[in-house]
Design a protein around this motif. Sequence first.
Motif, PDB file in Angstrom:
ATOM      1  N   ASP A 152     -11.801  -3.915   5.811  1.00  0.00           N
ATOM      2  CA  ASP A 152     -11.333  -2.791   5.010  1.00  0.00           C
ATOM      3  C   ASP A 152     -10.364  -1.939   5.820  1.00  0.00           C
ATOM      4  OD1 ASP A 152     -11.162  -0.921   2.971  1.00  0.00           O
ATOM      5  OD2 ASP A 152     -12.806   0.264   3.796  1.00  0.00           O
TER       6      ASP A 152
ATOM      7  N   ARG B 247       3.421   1.294  -4.233  1.00  0.00           N
ATOM      8  CA  ARG B 247       2.642   0.606  -5.261  1.00  0.00           C
ATOM      9  C   ARG B 247       3.417   0.557  -6.584  1.00  0.00           C
ATOM     10  NH1 ARG B 247      -3.455   3.114  -4.178  1.00  0.00           N
ATOM     11  NH2 ARG B 247      -3.288   3.209  -1.917  1.00  0.00           N
TER      12      ARG B 247
ATOM     13  N   VAL C 130       0.840  -1.196   0.000  1.00  0.00           N
ATOM     14  CA  VAL C 130       0.000   0.000   0.000  1.00  0.00           C
ATOM     15  C   VAL C 130       0.879   1.251   0.000  1.00  0.00           C
ATOM     16  CG1 VAL C 130      -1.654   1.333   1.366  1.00  0.00           C
ATOM     17  CG2 VAL C 130      -1.936  -1.139   1.123  1.00  0.00           C
TER      18      VAL C 130
ATOM     19  N   GLU D 253      -7.829   1.928   2.678  1.00  0.00           N
ATOM     20  CA  GLU D 253      -7.008   2.284   1.534  1.00  0.00           C
ATOM     21  C   GLU D 253      -7.783   2.087   0.230  1.00  0.00           C
ATOM     22  OE1 GLU D 253      -4.202   3.699   1.636  1.00  0.00           O
ATOM     23  OE2 GLU D 253      -3.639   3.420   3.735  1.00  0.00           O
ATOM     24  N   THR D 254      -7.430   2.873  -0.770  1.00  0.00           N
ATOM     25  CA  THR D 254      -8.086   2.807  -2.059  1.00  0.00           C
ATOM     26  C   THR D 254      -7.271   1.967  -3.028  1.00  0.00           C
ATOM     27  OG1 THR D 254      -8.966   5.019  -1.726  1.00  0.00           O
ATOM     28  CG2 THR D 254      -8.992   4.170  -3.966  1.00  0.00           C
ATOM     29  N   PRO D 255      -7.869   0.916  -3.610  1.00  0.00           N
ATOM     30  CA  PRO D 255      -7.143   0.090  -4.570  1.00  0.00           C
ATOM     31  C   PRO D 255      -6.709   0.893  -5.790  1.00  0.00           C
ATOM     32  CG  PRO D 255      -9.155  -0.979  -3.851  1.00  0.00           C
ATOM     33  CD  PRO D 255      -9.214   0.423  -3.354  1.00  0.00           C
ATOM     34  N   CYS D 256      -5.734   0.361  -6.507  1.00  0.00           N
ATOM     35  CA  CYS D 256      -5.229   1.021  -7.703  1.00  0.00           C
ATOM     36  C   CYS D 256      -6.246   0.856  -8.814  1.00  0.00           C
ATOM     37  CB  CYS D 256      -3.897   0.413  -8.119  1.00  0.00           C
ATOM     38  SG  CYS D 256      -2.676   0.383  -6.779  1.00  0.00           S
TER      39      CYS D 256
ATOM     40  N   GLU E 299     -16.530  -6.524   1.770  1.00  0.00           N
ATOM     41  CA  GLU E 299     -15.310  -6.479   2.537  1.00  0.00           C
ATOM     42  C   GLU E 299     -15.572  -6.658   4.026  1.00  0.00           C
ATOM     43  OE1 GLU E 299     -13.391  -2.867   1.445  1.00  0.00           O
ATOM     44  OE2 GLU E 299     -12.988  -3.529  -0.596  1.00  0.00           O
TER      45      GLU E 299
ATOM     46  N   PHE F  29      -4.342  -5.818  -1.971  1.00  0.00           N
ATOM     47  CA  PHE F  29      -5.614  -5.213  -1.601  1.00  0.00           C
ATOM     48  C   PHE F  29      -6.709  -6.261  -1.387  1.00  0.00           C
ATOM     49  CE2 PHE F  29      -3.930  -1.218  -3.475  1.00  0.00           C
ATOM     50  CZ  PHE F  29      -4.166  -0.392  -2.389  1.00  0.00           C
TER      51      PHE F  29
ATOM     52  N   GLN G  22      -9.023  -8.931   0.323  1.00  0.00           N
ATOM     53  CA  GLN G  22      -9.461  -9.210   1.676  1.00  0.00           C
ATOM     54  C   GLN G  22      -9.088 -10.657   2.025  1.00  0.00           C
ATOM     55  OE1 GLN G  22     -10.875  -6.674   3.584  1.00  0.00           O
ATOM     56  NE2 GLN G  22     -10.159  -5.545   1.789  1.00  0.00           N
TER      57      GLN G  22
ATOM     58  N   CYS H 214      -2.603  -9.788  -5.244  1.00  0.00           N
ATOM     59  CA  CYS H 214      -2.805  -8.366  -4.944  1.00  0.00           C
ATOM     60  C   CYS H 214      -2.965  -8.140  -3.441  1.00  0.00           C
ATOM     61  CB  CYS H 214      -4.036  -7.842  -5.673  1.00  0.00           C
ATOM     62  SG  CYS H 214      -4.324  -6.076  -5.372  1.00  0.00           S
TER      63      CYS H 214
ATOM     64  N   HIS I  54      -8.102  -2.227 -11.234  1.00  0.00           N
ATOM     65  CA  HIS I  54      -9.296  -2.892 -10.723  1.00  0.00           C
ATOM     66  C   HIS I  54     -10.605  -2.504 -11.367  1.00  0.00           C
ATOM     67  CE1 HIS I  54      -6.795  -4.756  -7.824  1.00  0.00           C
ATOM     68  NE2 HIS I  54      -6.492  -3.634  -7.232  1.00  0.00           N
TER      69      HIS I  54
END
Length: 269
Positions: free
Chosen positions: A258, A89, A86, A261-264, A255, A176, A178, A174, A268
């Motif tokens: 969580d 990246r 995170v 954080e915001t995924p790329c 999720e 990100f 869960q 990845c 996605h």
Amino acid sequence: MSEKKVRHILALSGGKDSSALAVYMKDKVPEMEYVFCDTEKELDETYEYMQRLSQYLGKPIHTLKYKSGYGFDEILKLKRGYLPSVQSRWCTECLKLVPYEEYIGTDAVISYVGIRADEPHRTGYISTKPNIKTVFPFVEGNIRKADVFRILEEAGLGVPAYYEWRSRSGCFFCFFQQRIEWVGLLERHPDLFKQAMDYEKIDPITGERFTWIQNESLAELARPERVAAIKEQHAKQQLYAKKNQAHLKLKDVFETEDDGETPCLMCHL
């Protein structure tokens, strides 16, 4: 000498939104170029879906890679074995953004991004390069999540098979994901789970752990009692979400842990 034409490009991630956008724009922009930034670490389901989508579009989907054709493993060596995270990246930068902008070059380009009308919090890929204009047809057309599923169903494509157990596209390891998605990988692709586990390491000098999940290794997650606990937690979260669906944001329905954080989004969509 005639002026060079503006290029129209749509980057596909292997996810439902960018795929639906490709279907949506097929007849609207016949000259569209379709690209897929291949990390070489995508799920088999993703590659299979890209083939089906290319057949539907009647056009090739251009595969883009990092300089010299490098994939994840080669860049990992350049990064001295430090896994992306995170906080760093580099996977998105090296395997998605750089190949995409190299493909564009200095040409005038309209870049199409699959952000939906019901996603005001997302911004997607927006280049700072003056020759690239980013547009959001789904926002302009008021296309929402239900519309995306409808577009793909009507095209005879449906959604990629990984949506049965995973909430987004991207590399099989990845960070990100869960924990319930890691469990899905363990049960559906044990060979890939083992590969992801092999990337993790402990610094023999400092004892520092380099793992995909903060404070937990995949070896620890794979223990039967831990898998059972994750499944139980996820089932409770889904039950809670079902009872309170009208009051929850979309991300809360899937999720369970969580981290804010915001995924790329280049990966996605």
